[in-house]
Structures are given as structure tokens and as C-alpha cells.
Design an enzyme around this catalytic site. Structure first.
Site, PDB file in Angstrom:
ATOM      1  N   ASP A  40       3.526  14.534  -6.297  1.00 54.33           N
ATOM      2  CA  ASP A  40       4.422  14.810  -5.170  1.00 54.33           C
ATOM      3  C   ASP A  40       4.851  16.265  -5.293  1.00 54.33           C
ATOM      4  O   ASP A  40       5.574  16.616  -6.241  1.00 54.33           O
ATOM      5  CB  ASP A  40       5.634  13.863  -5.239  1.00 54.33           C
ATOM      6  N   VAL A  41       4.436  17.104  -4.368  1.00 53.66           N
ATOM      7  CA  VAL A  41       4.712  18.541  -4.508  1.00 53.66           C
ATOM      8  C   VAL A  41       6.176  18.902  -4.270  1.00 53.66           C
ATOM      9  O   VAL A  41       6.567  20.036  -4.518  1.00 53.66           O
ATOM     10  CB  VAL A  41       3.802  19.417  -3.601  1.00 53.66           C
ATOM     11  N   ASN A  67      -1.912  22.819   0.579  1.00 50.35           N
ATOM     12  CA  ASN A  67      -2.209  22.263   1.900  1.00 50.35           C
ATOM     13  C   ASN A  67      -1.213  21.200   2.355  1.00 50.35           C
ATOM     14  O   ASN A  67      -1.096  20.939   3.555  1.00 50.35           O
ATOM     15  CB  ASN A  67      -3.636  21.666   1.826  1.00 50.35           C
ATOM     16  N   TYR A 132       8.908  21.677  12.574  1.00 57.04           N
ATOM     17  CA  TYR A 132       7.565  22.022  12.075  1.00 57.04           C
ATOM     18  C   TYR A 132       7.244  23.491  12.302  1.00 57.04           C
ATOM     19  O   TYR A 132       6.865  24.215  11.385  1.00 57.04           O
ATOM     20  CB  TYR A 132       6.529  21.138  12.776  1.00 57.04           C
ATOM     21  N   LYS A 136       6.627  26.427   9.460  1.00 58.63           N
ATOM     22  CA  LYS A 136       5.329  27.104   9.332  1.00 58.63           C
ATOM     23  C   LYS A 136       5.474  28.614   9.573  1.00 58.63           C
ATOM     24  O   LYS A 136       4.750  29.411   8.978  1.00 58.63           O
ATOM     25  CB  LYS A 136       4.305  26.481  10.291  1.00 58.63           C
TER      26      LYS A 136
HETATM   27  N1  LIG Z   1      -4.061  18.698  11.718  1.00 60.30           N
HETATM   28  C1  LIG Z   1      -3.791  19.854  12.348  1.00 60.30           C
HETATM   29  O1  LIG Z   1      -4.062  20.017  13.557  1.00 60.30           O
HETATM   30  C2  LIG Z   1      -3.170  20.992  11.598  1.00 60.30           C
HETATM   31  C3  LIG Z   1      -3.081  22.225  12.262  1.00 60.30           C
HETATM   32  C4  LIG Z   1      -2.513  23.297  11.613  1.00 60.30           C
HETATM   33  C5  LIG Z   1      -2.061  23.142  10.311  1.00 60.30           C
HETATM   34  N2  LIG Z   1      -2.142  21.928   9.698  1.00 60.30           N
HETATM   35  C6  LIG Z   1      -1.637  21.832   8.342  1.00 60.30           C
HETATM   36  O2  LIG Z   1      -2.673  21.374   7.496  1.00 60.30           O
HETATM   37  C7  LIG Z   1      -2.118  20.661   6.395  1.00 60.30           C
HETATM   38  C8  LIG Z   1      -2.779  19.314   6.295  1.00 60.30           C
HETATM   39  O3  LIG Z   1      -2.515  18.637   7.505  1.00 60.30           O
HETATM   40  P1  LIG Z   1      -3.251  17.306   7.952  1.00 60.30           P
HETATM   41  O4  LIG Z   1      -3.461  17.418   9.410  1.00 60.30           O
HETATM   42  O5  LIG Z   1      -4.406  16.992   7.069  1.00 60.30           O
HETATM   43  O6  LIG Z   1      -2.051  16.284   7.703  1.00 60.30           O
HETATM   44  P2  LIG Z   1      -2.061  14.768   7.208  1.00 60.30           P
HETATM   45  O7  LIG Z   1      -3.222  14.084   7.753  1.00 60.30           O
HETATM   46  O8  LIG Z   1      -0.696  14.230   7.509  1.00 60.30           O
HETATM   47  O9  LIG Z   1      -2.217  14.960   5.637  1.00 60.30           O
HETATM   48  C9  LIG Z   1      -1.180  15.492   4.875  1.00 60.30           C
HETATM   49  C10 LIG Z   1      -1.618  15.451   3.426  1.00 60.30           C
HETATM   50  O10 LIG Z   1      -0.542  15.920   2.609  1.00 60.30           O
HETATM   51  C11 LIG Z   1      -0.281  14.958   1.595  1.00 60.30           C
HETATM   52  N3  LIG Z   1       1.139  14.982   1.290  1.00 60.30           N
HETATM   53  C12 LIG Z   1       2.166  14.687   2.110  1.00 60.30           C
HETATM   54  N4  LIG Z   1       3.322  14.784   1.465  1.00 60.30           N
HETATM   55  C13 LIG Z   1       3.033  15.154   0.198  1.00 60.30           C
HETATM   56  C14 LIG Z   1       3.805  15.407  -0.962  1.00 60.30           C
HETATM   57  N5  LIG Z   1       5.136  15.301  -0.942  1.00 60.30           N
HETATM   58  N6  LIG Z   1       3.160  15.772  -2.095  1.00 60.30           N
HETATM   59  C15 LIG Z   1       1.812  15.889  -2.116  1.00 60.30           C
HETATM   60  N7  LIG Z   1       1.029  15.657  -1.069  1.00 60.30           N
HETATM   61  C16 LIG Z   1       1.636  15.292   0.078  1.00 60.30           C
HETATM   62  C17 LIG Z   1      -0.696  13.622   2.224  1.00 60.30           C
HETATM   63  O11 LIG Z   1      -0.996  12.650   1.259  1.00 60.30           O
HETATM   64  P3  LIG Z   1       0.135  11.601   0.748  1.00 60.30           P
HETATM   65  O12 LIG Z   1       0.881  11.142   1.954  1.00 60.30           O
HETATM   66  O13 LIG Z   1      -0.643  10.539   0.062  1.00 60.30           O
HETATM   67  O14 LIG Z   1       1.000  12.366  -0.197  1.00 60.30           O
HETATM   68  C18 LIG Z   1      -1.951  14.054   2.963  1.00 60.30           C
HETATM   69  O15 LIG Z   1      -3.044  14.105   2.088  1.00 60.30           O
HETATM   70  C19 LIG Z   1      -0.600  20.595   6.671  1.00 60.30           C
HETATM   71  O16 LIG Z   1       0.050  21.622   5.973  1.00 60.30           O
HETATM   72  C20 LIG Z   1      -0.513  20.837   8.166  1.00 60.30           C
HETATM   73  O17 LIG Z   1       0.728  21.367   8.540  1.00 60.30           O
HETATM   74  C21 LIG Z   1      -2.690  20.853  10.304  1.00 60.30           C
END
Ligand SMILES: NC(=O)c1ccc[n+]([C@@H]2O[C@H](COP(=O)([O-])OP(=O)(O)OC[C@H]3O[C@@H](n4cnc5c(N)ncnc54)[C@H](OP(=O)(O)O)[C@@H]3O)[C@@H](O)[C@H]2O)c1
Length: 234
Positions: A40-41, A67, A132, A136
Site C-alpha cells: 500500500d503506497v 503509477n 482528481y 494530478k
Molecule cells: N485510465 C486513464 O484514463 C488514466 C488517464 C490518465 C492517468 N491515469 C493514471 O494512471 C494510473 C493508473 O490508472 P488506472 O486507470 O490503471 O487505474 P485503476 O484501474 O483504478 O488502477 C489503479 C491501480 O493502482 C493500485 N492502487 C490503488 N491504490 C493503491 C495503494 N494505496 N497502494 C498501491 N497500489 C494502489 C490498484 O491496485 P489495488 O487496488 O489492488 O491496490 C490498481 O492496480 C493512475 O495514476 C491514474 O490516475 C489513468
């Protein structure tokens, strides 16, 4: 990256999904491997121990991709203080909890590289994105500021600002997301960006170019334009 031969230590909180990820990488073949490390980060002490443990058990960290992030769409009438704090706790502090113990072990190391995942949503204030977008934006600013130090410390620092990618995070959106990419496409763009010398890895360009132009507009033009473009978004 595992397909290309990297030993990838992958972290998140849900150990079962990490195990599935490792199995999928193994089934896909390739010369590398995914090693799950539940973490957990938001727990700074646990991240510090994890960095030490990775270095001792798996070898020196050459590339770290920070990430983990969360997104809950919000509006002023319903957003709670806790919701805002949760975004900052993970998106900003979770990233810095990783950054701080990584820098002393990676400084001066040949090939040392850290990439921070922010978002194009941090470019300017947007509807449904109070917590959010601002978290960011903070991350973009912090990464810019840290670039000066990383240059001095011999660490290549990169900023990843993706557009919309189809994941559980964006599945919460009820509006049509322009230029939505699938995860593999986004991962390949990120992997290519990591191999480049660019500071900012941002995509897809057809979307980003508009957002970068919007960033330059005066408020008197910006607000009416975004209002008109997002009038169906609730
Ligand atoms: N999807 C998009 O369109 C998009 C666009 C721009 C930027 N981003 C950024 O890209 C990154 C990944 O997004 P995503 O779309 O893949 O989101 P996601 O599907 O919600 O995945 C988030 C990831 O972070 C992990 N996580 C959440 N809380 C955590 C914690 N406290 N400690 C460690 N790991 C944790 C989750 O796993 P667990 O819940 O198991 O911990 C999951 O693997 C984020 O920073 C997001 O803001 C996404």
C-alpha cells in the site's frame, strides 16, 4: 516490459490480482518475469522497507514507475473532505512515499530512471475533477520541480500524462471519452516513451494537442469553450 526481458516487481494492494498478472506474464512467454509485491503506497514505512527488500532480494532498481492513483468523479454539492483527502493521500503522497526512499538508492546509478504517472486532467481545471484534477496538477508541478534535482543527482525523471485509457478507473465515467485507448496500446506507448529521452510522455497526440492549446487560453475564452464542449457531461 517482462516480455522484453525485464524483471518487473509489480505492486498494488490486491495480492490475488498481482498473482494473476504474474501468471499471465508467464503464460505469454518472454525472457523477463513479473514478481508480485503486495504494497500500500500510502504506508510510507512499508514502501521504504519494500525498496530495501527489492534491492536486497532482486537486485538494484534501475527503473521505477510510480503509477498508483485513484479517481472518483466529483461535484461541489456532493464531494466530501474525505474524498479530497483520499485523492491527495494516494495520488500525491503515495507517489512521494515512493520517490523519497528511491532517490538515495538510485542517485548516481548508471541508467537510473523514475517515471511518475500524472494525467492530462492535471493540465487545467475540468468538470467532475475537483479532487482528481488538482491532485494530478500538483503531481505535474512537483515532477517539474524534481526534474532539476534529478538532473543533478543523475536520475532520469519522466512525467507520464495519458489521455483516456479503458481501465476500471475510467469505467466510472458515464460520458463518451474522446480517443479512448485500450490498456495494451497505452502500455506500449509508455514503454516506448520510457526508452526515449523525452521528459513528458503524453498521448494520444490528437487529444493532447487540443488540451495543450486549451492550457494557453485566457479564462474568458477557456470557461465558455469547456462549458460548451462538456454540456452533456454529468
Ligand atoms: N485510465 C486513464 O484514463 C488514466 C488517464 C490518465 C492517468 N491515469 C493514471 O494512471 C494510473 C493508473 O490508472 P488506472 O486507470 O490503471 O487505474 P485503476 O484501474 O483504478 O488502477 C489503479 C491501480 O493502482 C493500485 N492502487 C490503488 N491504490 C493503491 C495503494 N494505496 N497502494 C498501491 N497500489 C494502489 C490498484 O491496485 P489495488 O487496488 O489492488 O491496490 C490498481 O492496480 C493512475 O495514476 C491514474 O490516475 C489513468
Amino acid at each position: 516490459m517482462a516480455r522484453e526481458g525485464w524483471l518487473v516487481v509489480a505492486s498494488a494492494r490486491r495480492a490475488n490480482l498481482l498473482a494473476d498478472l504474474a501468471s499471465a506474464a508467464e503464460a505469454a512467454g518472454g525472457s523477463g518475469k513479473i514478481q508480485p509485491l503486495p504494497l500500500d503506497v500510502t504506508d510510507a514505512a512499508a514502501v521504504k522497507s519494500a525498496v530495501q527488500m527489492i534491492e536486497e532480494k532482486y537486485g538494484t532498481i534501475s527503473c521505477a514507475i510510480l503509477n498508483a492513483g485513484t479517481y472518483v468523479p466529483d461535484q461541489l454539492e456532493t464531494v466530501t473532505a474525505q474524498q479530497i483527502a483520499d485523492h491527495y493521500q494516494l495520488n500525491v503522497m503515495g507517489t512521494m512515499n515512493c520517490m523519497l526512499p528511491l532517490v538515495p538508492v538510485m542517485r548516481g546509478r548508471a541508467g537510473a530512471q523514475i517515471a511518475i504517472v500524472s494525467s492530462v486532467a492535471g493540465f487545467r481545471g475540468l468538470p467532475l475533477s475537483i479532487a482528481y484534477g488538482s491532485s494530478k496538477a500538483a503531481l505535474i508541478n512537483m515532477t517539474e520541480a524534481m526534474k532539476f534535482d534529478c538532473d543533478r543527482l543523475g536520475i532520469k525523471l519522466q512525467l507520464i500524462n495519458p489521455g483516456f485509457v479503458k481501465t476500471p478507473l475510467t469505467d466510472k465515467n458515464t460520458f463518451a471519452m474522446p480517443f479512448l485507448l485500450d490498456v495494451d496500446n497505452a502500455a506500449q506507448r509508455i514503454a516506448r516513451g520510457l526508452a526515449s529521452r523525452r521528459f513528458e510522455i503524453t498521448f494520444p497526440w490528437r487529444f493532447v494537442v487540443w488540451l495543450k492549446l486549451l492550457r494557453l487560453l485566457p479564462y474568458a475564452v477557456y470557461f465558455p469553450l469547456v462549458k460548451a464542449g462538456t454540456k452533456n457531461i454529468k
